[in-house]
Write a protein that holds these residues in place. Sequence first.
Motif, PDB file in Angstrom:
ATOM      1  N   ARG A  27       0.827  -1.206   0.000  1.00  0.00           N
ATOM      2  CA  ARG A  27       0.000   0.000   0.000  1.00  0.00           C
ATOM      3  C   ARG A  27       0.861   1.256   0.000  1.00  0.00           C
ATOM      4  N   ARG A  28       1.929   1.224   0.781  1.00  0.00           N
ATOM      5  CA  ARG A  28       2.770   2.412   0.874  1.00  0.00           C
ATOM      6  C   ARG A  28       3.557   2.672  -0.404  1.00  0.00           C
ATOM      7  N   VAL A  29       3.908   1.626  -1.118  1.00  0.00           N
ATOM      8  CA  VAL A  29       4.579   1.798  -2.410  1.00  0.00           C
ATOM      9  C   VAL A  29       3.640   2.502  -3.391  1.00  0.00           C
ATOM     10  N   HIS A  30       2.389   2.078  -3.407  1.00  0.00           N
ATOM     11  CA  HIS A  30       1.402   2.739  -4.266  1.00  0.00           C
ATOM     12  C   HIS A  30       1.231   4.201  -3.853  1.00  0.00           C
ATOM     13  N   GLU A  31       1.168   4.449  -2.554  1.00  0.00           N
ATOM     14  CA  GLU A  31       1.026   5.821  -2.070  1.00  0.00           C
ATOM     15  C   GLU A  31       2.236   6.674  -2.459  1.00  0.00           C
ATOM     16  N   LEU A  32       3.410   6.071  -2.408  1.00  0.00           N
ATOM     17  CA  LEU A  32       4.625   6.788  -2.795  1.00  0.00           C
ATOM     18  C   LEU A  32       4.543   7.248  -4.246  1.00  0.00           C
ATOM     19  N   ASP A  33       4.081   6.380  -5.122  1.00  0.00           N
ATOM     20  CA  ASP A  33       3.954   6.750  -6.532  1.00  0.00           C
ATOM     21  C   ASP A  33       2.958   7.890  -6.716  1.00  0.00           C
ATOM     22  N   GLU A  34       1.849   7.852  -5.965  1.00  0.00           N
ATOM     23  CA  GLU A  34       0.853   8.926  -6.047  1.00  0.00           C
ATOM     24  C   GLU A  34       1.444  10.241  -5.550  1.00  0.00           C
ATOM     25  N   SER A  35       2.182  10.184  -4.461  1.00  0.00           N
ATOM     26  CA  SER A  35       2.819  11.380  -3.927  1.00  0.00           C
ATOM     27  C   SER A  35       3.825  11.952  -4.920  1.00  0.00           C
ATOM     28  N   ALA A  36       4.623  11.085  -5.516  1.00  0.00           N
ATOM     29  CA  ALA A  36       5.629  11.533  -6.481  1.00  0.00           C
ATOM     30  C   ALA A  36       4.985  12.246  -7.662  1.00  0.00           C
ATOM     31  N   ARG A  37       3.858  11.721  -8.131  1.00  0.00           N
ATOM     32  CA  ARG A  37       3.156  12.382  -9.242  1.00  0.00           C
ATOM     33  C   ARG A  37       2.657  13.763  -8.823  1.00  0.00           C
ATOM     34  N   ALA A  38       2.155  13.861  -7.604  1.00  0.00           N
ATOM     35  CA  ALA A  38       1.650  15.154  -7.132  1.00  0.00           C
ATOM     36  C   ALA A  38       2.755  16.191  -7.050  1.00  0.00           C
ATOM     37  N   LEU A  39       3.969  15.756  -6.739  1.00  0.00           N
ATOM     38  CA  LEU A  39       5.090  16.679  -6.552  1.00  0.00           C
ATOM     39  C   LEU A  39       5.855  16.958  -7.839  1.00  0.00           C
ATOM     40  N   GLY A  40       5.601  16.204  -8.890  1.00  0.00           N
ATOM     41  CA  GLY A  40       6.315  16.400 -10.144  1.00  0.00           C
ATOM     42  C   GLY A  40       7.632  15.663 -10.230  1.00  0.00           C
TER      43      GLY A  40
END
Length: 248
Positions: free
Chosen positions: A56-69
């Motif tokens: 779950r946290r790996v998926h969240e990391l990818d979402e966060s990375a997209r939000a930050l550019g």
Amino acid sequence: MATVVCLHAHPDDEALLTGGWIAQRAAAGDRVVLVVATDGEAGLAAGGPGAALADRRVHELDESARALGVARVVRLGYGDSGMADRPSDGASRFVDVPLGEAADAVVAVLDEEDADLLTGYDDRGGYGHPDHLKVHVVAREAQLLARRRPVLWEATMDRTWLVRVLHAVRPLARVLPGLTVPGDDVFTARADIAHAVDVRDQLPAKRAALAAHASQASGGVRTVAILLALPPWLARRVIGTEWFSEVP
């Protein structure tokens, strides 16, 4: 355009400590590469630690990375070491990995990206988490070993007001689940901070990155949940600045 490599210990650290600055650099045209040492499987969350939490946290990391550019995410895949008073018992814990091995993994990214700037953590690991302390020494070693030595900034916080807040909430730690209150010797004194970066214009991106880490807003009193609950005017004051010390 510069290339920035940000080394963090767990998913969500990138949003908490450097989210606004990452978004700022990416918006300015810099290439930002996020390197995360562990998948955070020992973290506190509803449902408990383990492989399911790591996924779950790996998926969240990818979402966060997209939000930050963020342009690229690199997971080193080491085991989450857990807190000092609640160590994990998994294999390949990050704290147990030889310094040279961990540094070489970061150097490989620095050399491949021809990085101009590397970020790590201050010498207290912020609040003393074993994996944060390991990031501190790994980043310093990697800077020395890189083919083209990058500038090294160490993500931290100005502890002046933070210590006062800790004094106020410390009595609550005994009765509120998930509330861990460190001692006063945390992060960095104001006089030792080289860069206080105004990231108020990037708060929408930072808040989106924090919101991506939904697992870290559960399981007790959690920093992510508290920050997301702040009204915009207060968020600008509380998380509108990010701090770094600089290694000569």
